[in-house]
Structure formats: C-alpha cells, structure tokens
Design a protein around this motif. Structure first.
Motif, PDB file in Angstrom:
ATOM      1  N   ALA A 212       0.943  -1.179  -0.128  1.00  0.00           N
ATOM      2  CA  ALA A 212       0.088   0.005  -0.093  1.00  0.00           C
ATOM      3  C   ALA A 212       0.848   1.190   0.058  1.00  0.00           C
ATOM      4  N   VAL A 213       2.133   1.050   0.013  1.00  0.00           N
ATOM      5  CA  VAL A 213       2.987   2.442   0.212  1.00  0.00           C
ATOM      6  C   VAL A 213       4.100   2.188  -0.813  1.00  0.00           C
ATOM      7  N   PRO A 214       4.651   3.487  -1.226  1.00  0.00           N
ATOM      8  CA  PRO A 214       6.008   3.248  -1.974  1.00  0.00           C
ATOM      9  C   PRO A 214       6.930   2.373  -1.506  1.00  0.00           C
ATOM     10  N   ALA A 215       7.924   1.871  -2.361  1.00  0.00           N
ATOM     11  CA  ALA A 215       8.891   1.111  -2.160  1.00  0.00           C
ATOM     12  C   ALA A 215       9.883   1.854  -1.036  1.00  0.00           C
ATOM     13  N   ALA A 217       9.004   3.388   1.673  1.00  0.00           N
ATOM     14  CA  ALA A 217       8.123   4.236   2.395  1.00  0.00           C
ATOM     15  C   ALA A 217       8.017   3.553   3.907  1.00  0.00           C
ATOM     16  N   ALA A 218       7.704   4.560   4.827  1.00  0.00           N
ATOM     17  CA  ALA A 218       7.244   3.941   6.278  1.00  0.00           C
ATOM     18  C   ALA A 218       5.866   3.066   6.347  1.00  0.00           C
ATOM     19  N   GLY A 230       0.004  11.797   5.095  1.00  0.00           N
ATOM     20  CA  GLY A 230      -0.224  10.616   4.001  1.00  0.00           C
ATOM     21  C   GLY A 230      -1.302  10.879   3.646  1.00  0.00           C
ATOM     22  N   VAL A 231      -2.516  11.861   4.080  1.00  0.00           N
ATOM     23  CA  VAL A 231      -3.962  11.613   3.697  1.00  0.00           C
ATOM     24  C   VAL A 231      -3.985  12.605   2.070  1.00  0.00           C
ATOM     25  N   ALA A 232      -3.053  12.985   1.940  1.00  0.00           N
ATOM     26  CA  ALA A 232      -3.274  13.873   0.712  1.00  0.00           C
ATOM     27  C   ALA A 232      -2.952  12.704  -0.503  1.00  0.00           C
ATOM     28  N   ALA A 233      -2.215  11.793  -0.364  1.00  0.00           N
ATOM     29  CA  ALA A 233      -1.973  10.633  -1.230  1.00  0.00           C
ATOM     30  C   ALA A 233      -3.404   9.981  -1.269  1.00  0.00           C
TER      31      ALA A 233
END
Length: 296
Positions: A212-215, A217-218, A230-233
């Motif tokens: 669910a996140v870019p490689a 990323a936390a 992270g809500v904007a994404a």
C-alpha cells in the motif's frame, strides 16, 4: 433488412437497457455487460423469434447464461489479480470503453455492492442478482442455472447472507462508527484538514502493508500530524471509496470501477478514529470478509 427484422430490432432495443443492467450487476463491468447483450442479439438472430412467447424472459435467460459462462471462465483463471475482470481486458481498448459512463453505472448500482458481489460464486451471483435485484422467479432462474427451483432458491439465500454479512457490533454502535468513517472519507476527498482533525484522535496510528506504500516508505505513522501527512495521497483514491463491513466492522474499500484495490479497517473510540490499517496486498484482500452495510 425486412420489416420483420426491423420490428424485432426495435423490440430488442426496448429491452437493451434492462438487459445491460442485469449483465452489469452480474459481471461488474460495463464492457462485459455490453458484450453479453450483443451476444444475446446475435443468438436471437439465429432462432425463430416468432416461436418465442415471452421475448423479455427469453432474452433475460440468454443474457444470464452468457454472464454465467463469463463468470465461470473468470473463476477458472485464479492467476488474475483481485478484482481483475477477464471481460474488462477484452473490452478495455474497444468501442465499449467509456470510463465516465462506467463510473456513473457503478455509482448507480453501489460500489460496495459490486465489490461484495464479486466475492460470490458464479451460480450464487446469478441467482442473487436475478431474484433479489430484478425479481425474476425461481422457476426461470432454475432454467438459467440448470438446477431445480429449490436449489436456485438456496443459492440466492446463501448469497443474500454473504452480501449482508453479520455485523459484530450493536446497531447503534455500528451507525456511530459509520458516521465517523464516512466523515473521514468525505474530508479525505476534499482535502479538508480541519474536518480530518475533527475525526482523528491525537494519538491515531495508521498502519499500511508494504503493497500500500511506495517502496521504502514507512508502513506505520503515529500521531495526528504524521497521519495527516499521508492523507493527501489517499485523498486521490478516496473518490472511488465506499463504506462497507470489513470482517464484521465498519470499514472502507477503494474500488475504481467497482473492482477492489485497497481496503481500510478502522478502530473507533469515543467518536474518533484511534487507528486504521490500509490493506493492498492481494492475498490479504482475498482473505477479508466483505459485506454491504445496510441502511439505518
């Protein structure tokens, strides 16, 4: 084209919107629905239409059988990713591809319902759609499925139980949680930070699986400020999100075109979201129990 053929074509066009609606709910795909309806027209051209007593019923049966075959073909391809429709790939580049129209149809049916219907077996889905959504009698459904009316009724009943699920919370608490989750989705769609602050607990925790996140990323964010970053994404995805039951509790899915891509599970306390998880791994998505959240 002779007068008889012209008259038959007019009768078919009268039935087309209903047939397309039936096929769309069975397949979850506008392109697939158009293909099924067109195939029914071709089959009609190969029979003596004068011998058909009830054209509407005949066409419904034919379209349903075509959809059943398409659903069985899809089920036989376990390598397809979650939500990937065989019929979509056939039609994506064809004349039926119309994202705007697809979105309107999905919204009219209910994104959550299409996602849940996609979890049913082919026979269950056909029986449920025909009976519960279009009031087709079980005698006719039995003919489609080549089973007895009693067996068709059992299939529809089993599908109905799966579609509506079994909430784990009392109705009042379920409604309160839905209000909070819906407020979160609305604020995410609009990028309304004040509204988000109003529904997120100060120590809220967001967990995301690696898919669910870019490689790199936390996968965990702690505290309201970190979560808001992270809500904007997520807001870009929230436009195709729908509220439903996830493992018996209020959750949400991101489902463009009615096809499941991401699921969110929430923990709610004192009217605020204290934590939520973003799930995008196909294996985890398949393991979730999804159901429609019935109206108040």
């Amino acid at each position: 084209m002779d007068d008889g053929r012209d008259a038959l074509a007019l009768r078919f066009e009268t039935e087309r919107p209903r047939l397309r609606a039936v096929a769309h709910r069975m397949l979850g795909s506008l392109g697939g629905a158009e293909d099924a309806v067109q195939e029914a027209w071709l089959r009609l051209g190969r029979v003596d239409a004068d011998g058909i007593d009830n054209l509407a019923a005949w066409l419904t049966t034919v379209v349903s059988r075509i959809c059943l075959d398409m659903l069985r073909s899809r089920t036989a391809r376990p390598e397809d990713p979650v939500g990937q429709q065989v019929s979509d790939r056939i039609s994506d580049d064809g004349e039926h591809a119309d994202p705007e129209r697809e979105a309107l149809l999905v919204d009219s049916v209910g994104r959550a319902l299409l996602v849940v219907l996609d979890r049913l077996g082919p026979a269950e889905r056909v029986a449920f759609v025909l009976h519960d959504l279009f009031a087709v009698p079980f005698e006719q459904i039995a003919a489609v499925l080549e089973r007895s009316p009693a067996a068709a009724k059992k299939l529809a009943s089993r599908a109905r139980q799966r579609v509506h699920g079994a909430p784990l919370l009392p109705r009042a608490e379920l409604d309160a949680h839905r209000h909070v989750v819906e407020a979160f989705l609305t604020a995410s769609r609009g990028g309304d930070l004040d509204a988000l602050v109003a529904v997120l607990a100060p120590e809220v925790v967001r967990r995301s699986d690696p898919a669910a996140v870019p490689a790199g990323a936390a996968t965990v964010a702690r505290g309201r400020a970190a979560v808001l970053e992270g809500v904007a994404a997520f807001g870009r995805r929230a436009g195709t999100a729908a509220v439903l039951l996830v493992n018996g509790q209020v959750g949400a899915v991101v489902a463009p075109g009615g096809r499941l891509r991401v699921a969110l599970t929430f923990t709610v306390g004192d009217g605020l979201i204290t934590g939520y998880e973003v799930i995008a791994d196909p294996a985890r998505l398949r393991a979730l129990e999804l159901a429609v959240l019935d109206p108040d």
